[in-house]
Write an enzyme that holds these catalytic residues in place. Structure first.
Site, PDB file in Angstrom:
ATOM      1  N   ARG A 142       0.428  -1.076   0.258  1.00  0.00           N
ATOM      2  CA  ARG A 142      -0.044   0.359  -0.043  1.00  0.00           C
ATOM      3  C   ARG A 142       1.356   1.206   0.297  1.00  0.00           C
ATOM      4  O   ARG A 142       0.610   2.395  -1.054  1.00  0.00           O
ATOM      5  CB  ARG A 142      -1.358   0.021   1.202  1.00  0.00           C
ATOM      6  CG  ARG A 142      -2.002  -0.571   1.209  1.00  0.00           C
ATOM      7  CD  ARG A 142      -2.665  -0.849   2.493  1.00  0.00           C
ATOM      8  NE  ARG A 142      -3.746   0.158   3.007  1.00  0.00           N
ATOM      9  CZ  ARG A 142      -4.186   0.522   3.425  1.00  0.00           C
ATOM     10  NH1 ARG A 142      -4.388  -0.254   4.708  1.00  0.00           N
ATOM     11  NH2 ARG A 142      -4.715   1.365   4.162  1.00  0.00           N
TER      12      ARG A 142
ATOM     13  N   CYS B  98      -1.062   6.073   9.096  1.00  0.00           N
ATOM     14  CA  CYS B  98      -1.560   5.051   8.083  1.00  0.00           C
ATOM     15  C   CYS B  98      -2.625   4.890   7.439  1.00  0.00           C
ATOM     16  O   CYS B  98      -2.860   5.968   6.905  1.00  0.00           O
ATOM     17  CB  CYS B  98      -1.738   4.181   9.259  1.00  0.00           C
ATOM     18  SG  CYS B  98      -3.351   4.336  10.683  1.00  0.00           S
TER      19      CYS B  98
END
Length: 281
Positions: free
Chosen positions: A177, A237
């Site tokens: 990611r 995050c």
């Protein structure tokens, strides 16, 4: 009480009048698991269900944003949690979501908060007792919630930091990611990462048994990711949950000047005006 407690410690402390145990299990969007149903089926004796996934500011369109003082105080009152209680948090999630609950309790004024090392998985693997259904809630808690806003970094703070480089931004998402090789779990977000940030997937702070690394092993995890523990840090995050694990890991090493970018990639990646990078750090 230390910020990290063992299953042995908790087993001996269960039943103490000032001890509150919270199940803070939460999952990524789209995960086919129900944290409340799992809690009702099995939890540590006396543990209360925090419902971490809803402990946010519902009036804010961004996911998982820090709740208001009133919202946090209301949840603590509903659970019978007092500001002076000894609070032990655990989860049963790949996200290690107890870290987010630990951070929230700390910034709102809880004085004694710990994470159970290894969580519910370790507790049950050791054959320790569990119970089902709702645990009884006490009414003897008093919690005056006053959020420490200095613990939170905004998008404006992170944008300014691109110029000043005063702090190092560290991203807790998985490497694919971070690189932009994997689709984000929320719609409407670009792939990639904040330019100049380091990548330290939060699972790398745990050992093979799911317990927290400590000492040299924990410091090595930060070093391997290129994190400079001598600089102020901003942890990020997907939505501010696993970033709290990076903050907790840094706290285990005595690091204090760490903030959470609460909007994280769910805010940054959804804004077409923010700069974005792809590839490795």
């Amino acid at each position: 009480m230390d910020m990290l407690v063992s299953t042995d410690w908790l087993a001996k402390a269960l039943g103490a009048p000032d001890l509150k145990v919270l199940d803070a299990t939460a999952f990524l969007p789209g995960t086919p698991r129900d944290p409340k149903a799992e809690y009702l089926a099995q939890h540590i004796p006396g543990a209360l269900f925090l419902d971490l996934s809803t402990l946010n500011d519902a009036s804010d369109p961004r996911p998982a944003m820090v709740p208001t003082n009133a919202q946090f105080a209301e949840r603590m009152a509903a659970l019978g949690i007092g500001q002076d209680d000894r609070i032990v948090i655990y989860d049963n999630s790949p996200l290690s979501s107890a870290g987010r609950a630990w951070w929230l309790l700390r910034i709102f004024g809880a004085r004694q908060v710990a994470i159970l090392d290894g969580g519910l998985a370790r507790w049950t693997a050791e054959g320790r007792p569990t119970e089902a259904g709702e645990a009884a809630r006490s009414n003897n808690g008093a919690f005056t919630a006053a959020c420490d806003d200095s613990a939170i970094a905004s998008k404006a703070d992170v944008l300014a930091n691109l110029e000043s480089c005063a702090a190092q931004v560290v991203d807790a998402r998985s490497a694919d990611r971070f690189r932009g090789d994997a689709a984000e779990p929320r719609a409407g977000m670009a792939e990639g990462h904040i330019p100049g940030s380091a990548n330290l997937p939060s699972n790398l702070l745990l050992d093979e048994q799911g317990r927290w690394k400590q000492g040299d092993a924990l410091r090595q995890a930060f070093d391997d990711a290129g994190v400079d523990l001598d600089k102020p840090l901003i942890m990020s995050c997907g939505s501010g949950v696993t970033a709290c694990n990076l903050l907790f890991g840094a706290a285990l090493l005595g690091k204090e000047d760490v903030r959470i970018y609460d909007g994280s990639w769910s805010e940054w990646g959804a804004d077409p005006a923010t700069p974005k990078a792809v590839g490795p750090a």
